[in-house]
Write an enzyme that holds these catalytic residues in place. Structure first.
Site, PDB file in Angstrom:
ATOM      1  N   TYR A 228      -0.536 -57.381 -14.075  1.00  0.00           N
ATOM      2  CA  TYR A 228      -0.208 -56.767 -15.364  1.00  0.00           C
ATOM      3  C   TYR A 228      -1.258 -55.692 -15.681  1.00  0.00           C
ATOM      4  O   TYR A 228      -2.120 -55.388 -14.856  1.00  0.00           O
ATOM      5  CB  TYR A 228      -0.064 -57.846 -16.453  1.00  0.00           C
ATOM      6  CG  TYR A 228       1.075 -58.797 -16.105  1.00  0.00           C
ATOM      7  CD1 TYR A 228       2.382 -58.309 -15.946  1.00  0.00           C
ATOM      8  CD2 TYR A 228       0.853 -60.142 -15.863  1.00  0.00           C
ATOM      9  CE1 TYR A 228       3.433 -59.147 -15.576  1.00  0.00           C
ATOM     10  CE2 TYR A 228       1.901 -60.991 -15.490  1.00  0.00           C
ATOM     11  CZ  TYR A 228       3.180 -60.487 -15.350  1.00  0.00           C
ATOM     12  OH  TYR A 228       4.214 -61.303 -14.968  1.00  0.00           O
TER      13      TYR A 228
ATOM     14  N   GLY B  52      -0.002 -76.139 -15.078  1.00  0.00           N
ATOM     15  CA  GLY B  52       1.168 -75.301 -15.333  1.00  0.00           C
ATOM     16  C   GLY B  52       2.459 -76.073 -15.117  1.00  0.00           C
ATOM     17  O   GLY B  52       2.860 -76.903 -15.947  1.00  0.00           O
TER      18      GLY B  52
ATOM     19  N   ARG C 279      -8.311 -64.371 -18.244  1.00  0.00           N
ATOM     20  CA  ARG C 279      -7.694 -64.810 -16.971  1.00  0.00           C
ATOM     21  C   ARG C 279      -7.735 -63.656 -15.989  1.00  0.00           C
ATOM     22  O   ARG C 279      -7.314 -62.542 -16.308  1.00  0.00           O
ATOM     23  CB  ARG C 279      -6.252 -65.270 -17.189  1.00  0.00           C
ATOM     24  CG  ARG C 279      -5.526 -65.527 -15.872  1.00  0.00           C
ATOM     25  CD  ARG C 279      -4.241 -66.312 -16.028  1.00  0.00           C
ATOM     26  NE  ARG C 279      -4.518 -67.745 -16.163  1.00  0.00           N
ATOM     27  CZ  ARG C 279      -3.598 -68.702 -16.060  1.00  0.00           C
ATOM     28  NH1 ARG C 279      -2.343 -68.390 -15.814  1.00  0.00           N
ATOM     29  NH2 ARG C 279      -3.922 -69.972 -16.192  1.00  0.00           N
TER      30      ARG C 279
ATOM     31  N   SER D 243      -1.581 -74.400 -19.224  1.00  0.00           N
ATOM     32  CA  SER D 243      -1.650 -72.998 -18.800  1.00  0.00           C
ATOM     33  C   SER D 243      -0.589 -72.163 -19.519  1.00  0.00           C
ATOM     34  O   SER D 243       0.480 -72.684 -19.847  1.00  0.00           O
ATOM     35  CB  SER D 243      -1.394 -72.958 -17.288  1.00  0.00           C
ATOM     36  OG  SER D 243      -1.931 -71.810 -16.710  1.00  0.00           O
ATOM     37  N   PRO D 244      -0.876 -70.873 -19.750  1.00  0.00           N
ATOM     38  CA  PRO D 244       0.166 -70.026 -20.347  1.00  0.00           C
ATOM     39  C   PRO D 244       1.395 -69.965 -19.433  1.00  0.00           C
ATOM     40  O   PRO D 244       1.253 -69.716 -18.243  1.00  0.00           O
ATOM     41  CB  PRO D 244      -0.492 -68.642 -20.423  1.00  0.00           C
ATOM     42  CG  PRO D 244      -1.947 -68.848 -20.161  1.00  0.00           C
ATOM     43  CD  PRO D 244      -2.100 -70.137 -19.432  1.00  0.00           C
TER      44      PRO D 244
HETATM   45  C1  LIG Z   1       7.449 -70.571 -16.013  1.00  0.00           C
HETATM   46  C2  LIG Z   1       6.112 -69.957 -15.775  1.00  0.00           C
HETATM   47  C3  LIG Z   1       5.653 -68.958 -16.611  1.00  0.00           C
HETATM   48  C4  LIG Z   1       4.367 -68.417 -16.451  1.00  0.00           C
HETATM   49  N1  LIG Z   1       3.889 -67.529 -17.372  1.00  0.00           N
HETATM   50  C5  LIG Z   1       2.591 -67.154 -17.331  1.00  0.00           C
HETATM   51  C6  LIG Z   1       2.018 -66.423 -18.389  1.00  0.00           C
HETATM   52  O1  LIG Z   1       2.637 -66.145 -19.406  1.00  0.00           O
HETATM   53  N2  LIG Z   1       0.714 -66.051 -18.258  1.00  0.00           N
HETATM   54  C7  LIG Z   1      -0.035 -66.395 -17.165  1.00  0.00           C
HETATM   55  O2  LIG Z   1      -1.202 -66.032 -17.076  1.00  0.00           O
HETATM   56  N3  LIG Z   1       0.490 -67.139 -16.172  1.00  0.00           N
HETATM   57  C8  LIG Z   1       1.759 -67.539 -16.240  1.00  0.00           C
HETATM   58  N4  LIG Z   1       2.273 -68.359 -15.274  1.00  0.00           N
HETATM   59  C9  LIG Z   1       1.373 -68.891 -14.248  1.00  0.00           C
HETATM   60  C10 LIG Z   1       0.866 -70.267 -14.684  1.00  0.00           C
HETATM   61  O3  LIG Z   1       0.074 -70.180 -15.849  1.00  0.00           O
HETATM   62  C11 LIG Z   1       0.034 -70.919 -13.575  1.00  0.00           C
HETATM   63  O4  LIG Z   1      -1.079 -70.103 -13.345  1.00  0.00           O
HETATM   64  C12 LIG Z   1       0.836 -71.096 -12.288  1.00  0.00           C
HETATM   65  O5  LIG Z   1       2.089 -71.705 -12.571  1.00  0.00           O
HETATM   66  C13 LIG Z   1       0.073 -71.926 -11.276  1.00  0.00           C
HETATM   67  O6  LIG Z   1      -0.262 -73.181 -11.818  1.00  0.00           O
HETATM   68  P1  LIG Z   1       0.614 -74.515 -11.491  1.00  0.00           P
HETATM   69  O7  LIG Z   1       0.579 -74.701  -9.998  1.00  0.00           O
HETATM   70  O8  LIG Z   1      -0.100 -75.612 -12.237  1.00  0.00           O
HETATM   71  O9  LIG Z   1       2.005 -74.269 -11.982  1.00  0.00           O
HETATM   72  C14 LIG Z   1       3.562 -68.858 -15.386  1.00  0.00           C
HETATM   73  C15 LIG Z   1       4.058 -69.821 -14.507  1.00  0.00           C
HETATM   74  C16 LIG Z   1       5.306 -70.384 -14.705  1.00  0.00           C
HETATM   75  C17 LIG Z   1       5.774 -71.472 -13.778  1.00  0.00           C
END
Ligand SMILES: Cc1cc2nc3c(=O)[nH]c(=O)nc-3n(C[C@H](O)[C@H](O)[C@H](O)COP(=O)(O)O)c2cc1C
Length: 386
Positions: free
Chosen positions: A193, A339, A241, A29-30
């Site tokens: 955003y 993520g 997204r 994930s980003p």
């Molecule tokens: C450090 C960090 C940075 C993130 N930056 C972005 C981002 O640049 N773009 C985005 O769409 N989501 C961003 N997210 C959200 C993650 O892509 C993901 O959707 C979220 O962490 C939930 O998934 P997870 O439970 O697997 O961590 C970020 C999350 C974290 C923890």
């Protein structure tokens, strides 16, 4: 040296979207690392993103890369607004490709959530401590002159010609992303955003063509997708997204049925995958908010996938190999984005393949590692450690 026949797994079956074959259904994930200078990638980005390709994921997304300097969340955000930004990302894309993964980029504009502190420097609007480091706030823009919260910067309302200019910057950014060697591109239309803030009636108070009813509020996202699709090559998949709902559990604002409608319209404009996230219309980082059960967004991805007949990716608290396998096997999503669990274990995909019995002999690992691990396994079994 093979120990056993590999097990069957849908999580580890390939999927082809346009000209891109994902070797499995695991996508990184980003995730912003706020470590660029003037948006330019460095060796940090190469090591950080490269490890996920070595770790077996099918596609590795960069963090949100801003389409213009004003669209960065923080001073450290990655950017993709010039040829120099593309050139700095080339070593990243070629490393990821060499390790069998698809290099993927998320392009973004932070809108009214721009000009913020890095999470570990306060996670709020910039203040004197940032100024002491030479990092000053900048003017921000949004559909309406509404701050996210009291005490946060008030954005200026975008004129229609300014809206068109930003949409064009998304398209220009897509061109740079192609030049940089990316194979998959995602438009960020979630987490409060810019694009999400046009969708939501809580942040879009306009009464012109870009506001008002749902069709008006969707106009920014749909036109942006059209402009990006016209530049992004036909054989490369385009993701969007979305925040499936403005806020998890809330009955006001953007709702799941709105996302179903949006997904159908995006598909009609050549978007290949709807990446189902949620929330973020107010407050800061979504990942740090709220207590949620494992895989809670599969309720969104399954409904959107089914009702809009689109390919989906789900993200949020997917931690375990068996959990991810069931998500794909039960048709709740076609791709699974990992993520924070990938920050904990950059080799998540390889470990999952091993755990599910898909890759008992470490064939999917970099050969520099796999050769040794395959020979270590029986030795560990002999001493009762595996
Ligand atoms: C450090 C960090 C940075 C993130 N930056 C972005 C981002 O640049 N773009 C985005 O769409 N989501 C961003 N997210 C959200 C993650 O892509 C993901 O959707 C979220 O962490 C939930 O998934 P997870 O439970 O697997 O961590 C970020 C999350 C974290 C923890």
């Amino acid at each position: 040296m093979a120990e056993s026949a590999p097990a069957k797994s849908i999580l580890f079956s390939p999927i082809t979207l346009r000209g891109a074959t994902f070797r499995n259904r695991v996508v990184i994930s980003p995730m912003c690392t706020y470590s660029a200078e003037d948006g330019i990638a460095s060796d940090w980005h190469l090591a950080h993103l490269g490890q996920f390709a070595m770790g077996g994921a099918a596609a590795v997304f960069t963090e949100a890369a801003a389409v213009e300097p004003r669209g960065r969340i923080t001073h450290g955000d990655l950017g993709i607004w010039s040829a120099d930004h593309a050139a700095a990302l080339k070593p990243v894309t070629s490393f990821i490709s060499r390790h069998g993964a698809l290099p993927a980029i998320q392009i973004a504009h932070a809108g009214r959530k721009a000009s913020m502190q890095r999470p570990w420097q306060g996670n709020g609007p910039m203040d004197h401590s940032d100024a002491a480091r030479g990092e000053m706030p900048w003017e921000i823009v949004a559909p309406s002159a509404e701050a996210v919260r009291d005490g946060w910067l008030v954005p200026s309302e975008l004129s229609v010609s300014e809206i068109h200019a930003i949409q064009d910057r998304f398209a220009t950014a897509a061109g740079h992303a192609h030049d940089a060697g990316f194979e998959v591109l995602e438009i960020h239309s979630a987490h409060g955003y810019l694009s999400h803030s046009f969708l939501s009636p809580t942040s879009n108070l306009r009464n012109d063509a870009y506001g008002g009813d749902r069709a008006g509020r969707m106009r920014f996202a749909l036109e942006t997708a059209e402009k990006v699709r016209s530049v992004w090559p036909d054989d490369k998949p385009l993701f969007v997204r979305i925040s499936s709902v403005d806020s998890d559990g809330a009955t006001e604002g953007w709702q799941l049925e709105d996302s179903v409608a949006l997904a159908g319209e995006l598909k009609a404009r050549g978007v290949d995958v709807i990446d189902c996230s949620s929330s973020g219309i107010s407050g800061t980082a979504t990942a740090a908010q709220g207590k949620q059960p494992l895989g809670f967004r599969t309720a969104y991805s399954s409904r959107i996938g089914e009702d809009a007949d689109v390919t989906t990716m789900v993200v949020g608290l997917v931690l375990h190999a068996e959990q991810a396998e069931k998500i794909v096997a039960n048709g709740l999503a076609d791709l699974v984005a990992i993520g924070r669990e990938a920050l904990f274990d950059p080799y998540w995909a390889n470990h999952a393949a091993h755990k599910l019995g898909v890759d008992p002999d470490f064939v999917g690992w970099p050969e520099q590692y796999g050769w040794w691990l395959e020979r270590r396994a029986p030795l560990l079994r002999d001493i009762g450690e595996a």
